[in-house]
Design a protein around this motif. Structure first.
Motif, short mmCIF file in Angstrom:
data_model
loop_
_atom_site.label_atom_id
_atom_site.label_comp_id
_atom_site.label_asym_id
_atom_site.label_seq_id
_atom_site.Cartn_x
_atom_site.Cartn_y
_atom_site.Cartn_z
N LEU A 53 52.37 67.57 22.87
CA LEU A 53 51.56 66.78 23.80
C LEU A 53 51.11 67.64 24.98
CD1 LEU A 53 53.59 63.45 23.74
CD2 LEU A 53 51.21 63.74 23.01
N THR A 54 51.95 68.58 25.39
CA THR A 54 51.56 69.49 26.47
C THR A 54 50.44 70.42 26.02
OG1 THR A 54 53.81 69.40 27.37
CG2 THR A 54 52.43 71.24 28.08
N GLU A 55 50.52 70.91 24.80
CA GLU A 55 49.46 71.76 24.26
C GLU A 55 48.12 71.03 24.22
OE1 GLU A 55 50.53 73.34 20.48
OE2 GLU A 55 52.29 74.42 21.24
N TRP A 56 48.17 69.76 23.92
CA TRP A 56 46.95 68.95 23.85
C TRP A 56 46.46 68.50 25.22
CZ3 TRP A 56 43.65 67.31 19.95
CH2 TRP A 56 43.99 67.72 18.65
N PHE A 58 47.94 66.17 27.09
CA PHE A 58 48.34 64.81 27.42
C PHE A 58 49.54 64.80 28.37
CE2 PHE A 58 46.09 64.21 23.37
CZ PHE A 58 45.17 63.25 23.77
N LEU A 59 50.30 65.89 28.38
CA LEU A 59 51.35 66.09 29.36
C LEU A 59 51.14 67.45 30.00
CD1 LEU A 59 54.58 64.94 27.41
CD2 LEU A 59 53.19 63.60 29.02
N SER A 60 51.69 67.63 31.19
CA SER A 60 51.65 68.94 31.84
C SER A 60 53.04 69.26 32.38
CB SER A 60 50.62 68.97 32.97
OG SER A 60 50.97 68.06 34.00
N ARG A 61 53.36 70.55 32.43
CA ARG A 61 54.68 71.00 32.87
C ARG A 61 54.60 71.48 34.31
NH1 ARG A 61 58.40 75.52 32.14
NH2 ARG A 61 60.43 74.75 31.43
N LEU A 69 52.28 63.19 33.24
CA LEU A 69 51.08 62.92 32.47
C LEU A 69 50.00 63.94 32.81
CD1 LEU A 69 50.91 59.02 32.62
CD2 LEU A 69 51.66 60.44 30.72
N GLY A 70 49.27 64.39 31.80
CA GLY A 70 48.24 65.41 32.00
C GLY A 70 46.87 64.81 32.26
N LEU A 71 45.95 65.66 32.64
CA LEU A 71 44.60 65.21 32.96
C LEU A 71 43.88 64.63 31.74
CD1 LEU A 71 43.31 68.03 35.34
CD2 LEU A 71 43.91 65.69 35.94
#
Length: 264
Positions: A53-56, A58-61, A69-71
Motif C-alpha cells: 500500500l505504501t508503494e502504491w 495509499f499509505l506513507s511512512r 494515509l497517503g496522498l
C-alpha cells in the motif's frame, strides 16, 4: 497480495480494507504492530500489505517509521460526491456569507453522515469532523434530517443499532430518538445542542432531489448562540431550494451512492 491471516476465510480485499480502516478508527500515524492489531492480522501479513500500500501511495511512512494515509487516498476521495460538491459549493458559500456561521452539506452513507462540503468561518466552534469525514446520524442535526426524510425502514434499522453517546447530551434511547425524528419531519428542520461536541450546536434542513431526500444542509454554531439558531431558517431553506434546483438534472444515484445498506 495473498497470504495467511488469523481468519483463513477472509479475502485479500477484506484484509486490505481492514488495514486502511485502521486509520479511520485512530486518525493518527500508526506503528506496524498497531495496524496488525486494529486490522486483526498477523504482523507478517500486515507488514506485506502495508509495504504494498505504501508503494502504491495509499499509505506513507513517517521519518519515525510509522504509517499514515497517503496522498493517493486523498486524491481518490476528491471524486466522491464531486458532482454534488462542485454544483452545491457556491450555494454553501452563499449560506456562510448570509449567516456568518460554519456551513455544511452532508449525505447519508450507510449508517453515518458523510460531509461533502464545509465552509468555515472565523468563530471558534469545536469541530467534530471535516470534509470527507463521517459522524453518527443520531447526534448531528444533518443526520437527524436525513433520518427523518429517508424511507421508514432506514430509521427502523438505525434504531436497532447501538447508539453511542459522544457527550452527556447525546440521545441514545431509541424511543426518545424516534419521537424527535418524528418532530423533525413535522417541523421541517432539526437542531442539536452539544450532542456531538461540548460547545457546539447545530441546525439543518433537508435538500430534496426529485421528491426524495438527497442531502442535508446545516450550520454549526457556538453553544452560547443556540437560542437564536432558528433565525437562520429562512436562509437555510432558501439555499436548500437553490441547491435542489441546481442539482435536479443530475441523477441522484450518480451524486453519491448514499442509500447503500448499513456497513459492518
Amino acid at each position: 497480495m495473498a497470504g495467511g491471516s488469523r481468519d483463513p476465510g477472509r479475502s485479500v480485499t477484506d484484509k486490505v480494507l481492514s488495514v486502511l480502516t485502521a486509520f479511520e478508527k485512530e486518525r493518527r500515524a500508526l506503528g506496524l504492530s498497531e495496524i496488525a492489531v486494529l486490522a486483526d492480522l498477523p504482523v507478517s501479513t500486515a507488514h506485506r500489505l502495508v509495504g504494498e500500500l505504501t508503494e502504491w501511495g495509499f499509505l506513507s511512512r513517517t521519518p519515525h517509521g510509522r504509517y499514515q494515509l497517503g496522498l493517493r487516498i486523498w486524491e481518490l476521495a476528491q471524486n466522491v460526491g464531486r458532482q454534488l460538491r462542485e454544483t452545491a459549493r457556491p450555494f454553501v458559500q452563499d449560506l456562510y456569507s448570509l449567516t456568518g456561521e460554519n456551513a455544511q452539506l452532508a449525505v447519508r452513507d450507510g449508517s453515518e453522515v458523510l460531509y461533502i462540503d464545509r465552509v468555515y468561518g472565523t468563530k471558534r466552534v469545536p469541530r467534530a469532523s471535516r470534509v470527507g469525514g463521517r459522524l453518527p446520524m443520531h447526534s448531528t442535526a444533518v443526520g437527524k434530517v436525513l433520518l427523518a426524510y429517508e424511507e421508514p425502514w432506514v430509521l427502523e434499522a438505525y434504531l436497532n443499532l447501538e447508539l453511542a453517546a459522544a457527550t452527556p447530551r447525546t440521545i441514545t434511547a431509541p424511543g426518545r430518538l424516534a419521537a424527535e425524528i418524528a418532530q423533525v419531519r413535522e417541523q421541517g428542520f432539526a437542531e442539536t445542542f452539544e450532542e456531538i461536541r461540548v460547545g457546539a450546536c447545530s441546525i439543518a434542513v433537508p435538500v430534496f432531489h426529485t421528491g426524495r431526500i438527497g442531502a442535508a444542509l446545516g450550520l454549526v454554531i457556538p453553544s452560547e448562540q443556540s437560542g437564536t439558531m432558528q433565525k437562520h431558517l429562512p436562509a437555510l431553506r432558501a439555499v436548500s431550494a437553490r441547491i435542489e434546483r441546481a442539482t435536479a438534472h443530475i441523477p441522484l444515484e450518480t451524486l453519491l451512492d448514499s442509500h447503500q445498506v448499513f456497513r459492518r
